[in-house]
Design a protein around this motif. Structure first.
Motif, short mmCIF file in Angstrom:
data_model
loop_
_atom_site.label_atom_id
_atom_site.label_comp_id
_atom_site.label_asym_id
_atom_site.label_seq_id
_atom_site.Cartn_x
_atom_site.Cartn_y
_atom_site.Cartn_z
N VAL A 282 0.86 -1.18 -0.01
CA VAL A 282 -0.47 0.15 -0.59
C VAL A 282 1.01 1.55 -0.32
O VAL A 282 0.54 2.79 -0.42
N THR A 307 -12.37 -3.01 -2.79
CA THR A 307 -12.45 -1.42 -2.32
C THR A 307 -12.83 -1.03 -3.51
O THR A 307 -12.67 0.32 -3.46
N GLU A 317 -9.73 5.24 -4.18
CA GLU A 317 -8.93 4.80 -3.88
C GLU A 317 -8.81 4.44 -2.34
O GLU A 317 -7.10 4.90 -1.29
N GLN A 319 -7.81 1.52 0.12
CA GLN A 319 -6.87 0.51 0.46
C GLN A 319 -7.27 -0.27 1.69
O GLN A 319 -7.69 0.03 2.43
N ASN A 333 -4.63 8.78 1.53
CA ASN A 333 -2.83 8.04 1.70
C ASN A 333 -2.19 9.63 1.49
O ASN A 333 -2.64 10.09 0.16
#
Length: 375
Positions: A282, A307, A317, A319, A333
């Motif tokens: 990740v 996801t 997006e 994770q 993130n």
């Protein structure tokens, strides 16, 4: 002619053997599919019991009503091959609160449902469902205190619940991280239960509320505590003490659990070696040129969920990281704290009310304050 007859008989035998092989293959495939289905474990907790009668409004016994309703729920759920039912008690015995949670945790249950009846000095009535949380108001806290006070009946309770004071708000608040992560699912099942009570049974809707019940604090899976109604209200107490009333309330809860499990089945994908994601993978995909990363944790559980954005209310997006028996789901993130704060706002606006910020250094979790110093 004899030769042709023998060949004909041989061909017939081959056809029969071929048909048998087809049927056998179909049966094996079918049984494999059936046995491959995920099993969902539901723990039913009939409140009180034994030396603890619960509330005795108008002469009704909470412990007896809770047990009868729990049994009806269990019998109906067990009709499904994919649901396994466990009881914290299936007879009139006293069970410590910590033990109730331990039963569910040991079984790695998917859901914990605690059944109770409420009481009040007024003529209050209606059904309510509680989930664990920090946002309970003073009225909810009083209900939690009443249910938690059973701790004082346990042997060696001072050693088991160090520092616990049933009259202290601080004593009933110390929530664990994992419990907070399960809040979304707890709220989901609680909402379905309340919807059934209000719309199907026309019971007064006392809403889904958050508070600090000790029996919910002991569990590490989605959990709810249901107050079926008020025994101190003579009419509602009589309803809950009747076979008809118990069946109606139980059926509403069964239907809610069935709906909840169906939702879990839809959002669960089969695990494979390619679908597993590690923290390092990740990190390398989303963060570069820094060993510090911030992200928003939006969910956690034992279900491996795709996801794709439609599974997370439109968040992109997302994770997934495997941590022991659980999967944690992160969003936003980034190496910048200011950016993750905005991501947290976005996640909460989407409905992930229990989302929170976490920080990592080289894939290892660290405190937010420590990460900010290194940023």
């Amino acid at each position: 002619m004899d030769v042709f007859l023998q060949i004909h008989k041989f061909i017939i035998k081959l056809k029969k053997l071929f048909n048998i092989l087809i049927i056998a293959t179909f049966l094996v495939a079918s049984s494999t599919f059936i046995f491959a289905q995920k099993s969902y474990t539901i723990v039913l907790d009939a409140g009180h019991g034994g030396k603890d009668p619960g509330n005795l409004g108008n002469g009704f016994k909470e412990k007896d009503i809770a047990l009868k309703v729990a049994r009806i729920i269990g019998e109906d759920l067990e009709k499904h091959a994919y649901i396994k039912v466990l009881y914290t008690r299936d007879e009139d015995v006293f069970i410590d609160l910590w033990k109730r949670g331990d039963i569910a945790n040991t079984a790695k249950a998917d859901l914990f449902v605690s059944i109770h009846c409420d009481s009040h000095t007024s003529s209050a009535y209606g059904a309510g469902t509680f989930v664990l949380g920090l946002r309970g108001n003073k009225k909810n806290l009083e209900i939690a205190k009443r249910e938690n006070a059973v701790i004082l009946l346990e042997d060696n309770y001072k050693e088991k619940y160090v520092g616990f004071d049933s009259n202290s708000a601080e004593s009933v608040i110390g929530l664990s991280l994992l419990q907070e992560e399960n809040l979304d699912k707890s709220l989901e099942i609680a909402s379905i239960i309340q919807n059934n009570f209000a719309n199907k049974l026309k019971r007064l809707d006392r809403k889904v509320k958050q508070d600090n019940f000790q029996v919910l604090r002991e569990t590490i899976m989605p959990s709810v505590l249901i107050e079926l109604g008020f025994l101190t209200n003579r009419s509602e107490g009589a309803f809950l003490d009747s076979n008809s009333g118990q069946k109606q309330m139980a059926n509403a809860i069964v239907q809610a659990i069935e709906s909840y499990v169906d939702h879990l089945k839809l959002n669960t994908v089969k695990a494979s070696s390619r679908s597993k994601v590690t923290a390092k993978e990740v990190k390398s995909d989303f963060v570069t040129n820094t060993d510090i990363e911030f992200k928003v944790q939006i969910a956690s559980g034992r279900n491996l969920i795709s996801t794709e954005s439609h599974n997370f209310k439109g968040l992109k997006e997302v994770q997934r990281v495997e941590v022991g028996l659980y999967y944690k789901y992160y969003f936003g993130n980034t190496a910048q704290y200011k950016e993750v704060v905005e991501s947290l706002k976005t996640a909460k606006q989407k409905g992930f009310v229990s989302a929170f910020i976490v920080a990592f250094k080289n894939g290892e979790k660290i405190s937010i304050s420590e990460a900010n110093k290194m940023e």
